[in-house]
Motif scaffolding. Structure first.
Motif, PDB file in Angstrom:
ATOM      1  N   LYS A  10      17.377   1.934  -5.055  1.00 23.31           N
ATOM      2  CA  LYS A  10      16.870   2.218  -6.406  1.00 23.31           C
ATOM      3  C   LYS A  10      18.031   2.468  -7.366  1.00 23.31           C
ATOM      4  O   LYS A  10      18.045   1.994  -8.500  1.00 23.31           O
ATOM      5  CB  LYS A  10      15.932   3.434  -6.366  1.00 23.31           C
ATOM      6  N   ASP A  11      19.043   3.245  -6.888  1.00 25.35           N
ATOM      7  CA  ASP A  11      20.219   3.507  -7.735  1.00 25.35           C
ATOM      8  C   ASP A  11      20.932   2.204  -8.089  1.00 25.35           C
ATOM      9  O   ASP A  11      21.355   2.000  -9.228  1.00 25.35           O
ATOM     10  CB  ASP A  11      21.194   4.455  -7.016  1.00 25.35           C
ATOM     11  N   LEU A  35      16.132   3.729   0.611  1.00 21.42           N
ATOM     12  CA  LEU A  35      15.397   3.292  -0.571  1.00 21.42           C
ATOM     13  C   LEU A  35      15.979   3.912  -1.832  1.00 21.42           C
ATOM     14  O   LEU A  35      16.009   3.285  -2.902  1.00 21.42           O
ATOM     15  CB  LEU A  35      13.912   3.661  -0.443  1.00 21.42           C
ATOM     16  N   ALA A  36      16.457   5.171  -1.717  1.00 24.83           N
ATOM     17  CA  ALA A  36      17.072   5.842  -2.863  1.00 24.83           C
ATOM     18  C   ALA A  36      18.334   5.101  -3.302  1.00 24.83           C
ATOM     19  O   ALA A  36      18.580   4.918  -4.500  1.00 24.83           O
ATOM     20  CB  ALA A  36      17.386   7.288  -2.504  1.00 24.83           C
ATOM     21  N   LEU A  43      19.661  -0.833  -8.228  1.00 23.44           N
ATOM     22  CA  LEU A  43      18.845  -1.591  -9.176  1.00 23.44           C
ATOM     23  C   LEU A  43      18.931  -0.996 -10.576  1.00 23.44           C
ATOM     24  O   LEU A  43      18.988  -1.730 -11.570  1.00 23.44           O
ATOM     25  CB  LEU A  43      17.386  -1.632  -8.707  1.00 23.44           C
ATOM     26  N   ASP A  44      18.941   0.369 -10.641  1.00 26.84           N
ATOM     27  CA  ASP A  44      19.064   1.031 -11.942  1.00 26.84           C
ATOM     28  C   ASP A  44      20.400   0.690 -12.603  1.00 26.84           C
ATOM     29  O   ASP A  44      20.468   0.435 -13.818  1.00 26.84           O
ATOM     30  CB  ASP A  44      18.931   2.548 -11.788  1.00 26.84           C
TER      31      ASP A  44
END
Length: 199
Positions: free
Chosen positions: A183-184, A179-180, A186-187
């Motif tokens: 998230k990276d 998930l991390a 997507l960021d």
């Protein structure tokens, strides 16, 4: 001085003046104890020792009780024998003084449980019954349950211990590496979109 079953009237207490009352009796609690509390199914006789002394606006009772009670397993409801040896103190105040300035001041300054004298009487028998239930541990297990650590379960459910719950909660709080990474990604995509002059 005692009427019966560790009970004293206010009149009897006043006759004693400043002299303490001492008692050491073995009392039978069944069947009244089980009638009052569903969590108890049986009890041995209890040895009850203590003193009652005049204390300002009321009388201070200090009591030690020793015996065994049969309660229900918190896991299976099976009967479990629990040995008890406990001490408690209660400050009994006559009803005509209950709510007075002196009684209120005393209640504000003492850490002892303060109780109104219902029917103008100190009832140590009932107090012992109350404390037998209050002193029961929050978790009661049979010997087999304590050894095996097996929890009840059914279709689509099972009970877990507090330790297991805490471990599961900590595991849930740990970050998931997949998930991390997502998230990276997507960021980064968001930043790219923000920097795109065409937008």
């Amino acid at each position: 001085m005692t009427i019966s079953m560790l009970q004293w009237t206010e009149a009897e207490l006043r006759k004693q003046g400043n002299r303490p009352i001492t008692f050491d009796q073995e009392i039978k609690l069944m069947p009244e104890l089980a009638d009052r509390f569903e969590s108890v199914s049986d009890a041995s006789n209890y040895r009850v020792q203590g003193t009652i002394e005049q204390d300002g606006v009321g009388w201070l009772a200090t009591v030690q009780a020793t015996g065994e009670v049969t309660a229900h397993s918190t896991r299976s409801l099976a009967p479990v024998r629990v040995a008890q040896d406990f001490t408690f103190a209660e400050l009994w105040i006559p009803q005509d003084r209950w709510g007075s300035d002196a009684a209120d001041t005393l209640m504000d300054t003492t850490s002892v449980l303060t109780i109104p004298m219902l029917h103008d009487m100190i009832d140590i028998y009932s107090a012992v019954s109350d404390h037998i239930v209050l002193e029961l541990p929050s978790q009661i297990l049979t010997e087999d349950e304590a050894k095996e650590g097996v929890m009840p379960a059914g279709k689509d459910w099972h009970v877990i211990s507090e330790a297991e719950y805490d471990a599961q909660k900590k595991a849930d709080e740990k970050p998931n590496p997949e998930l991390a990474k997502l998230k990276d990604l997507l960021d980064k995509n968001q930043k790219t979109d923000d920097n795109d002059p065409a937008k």
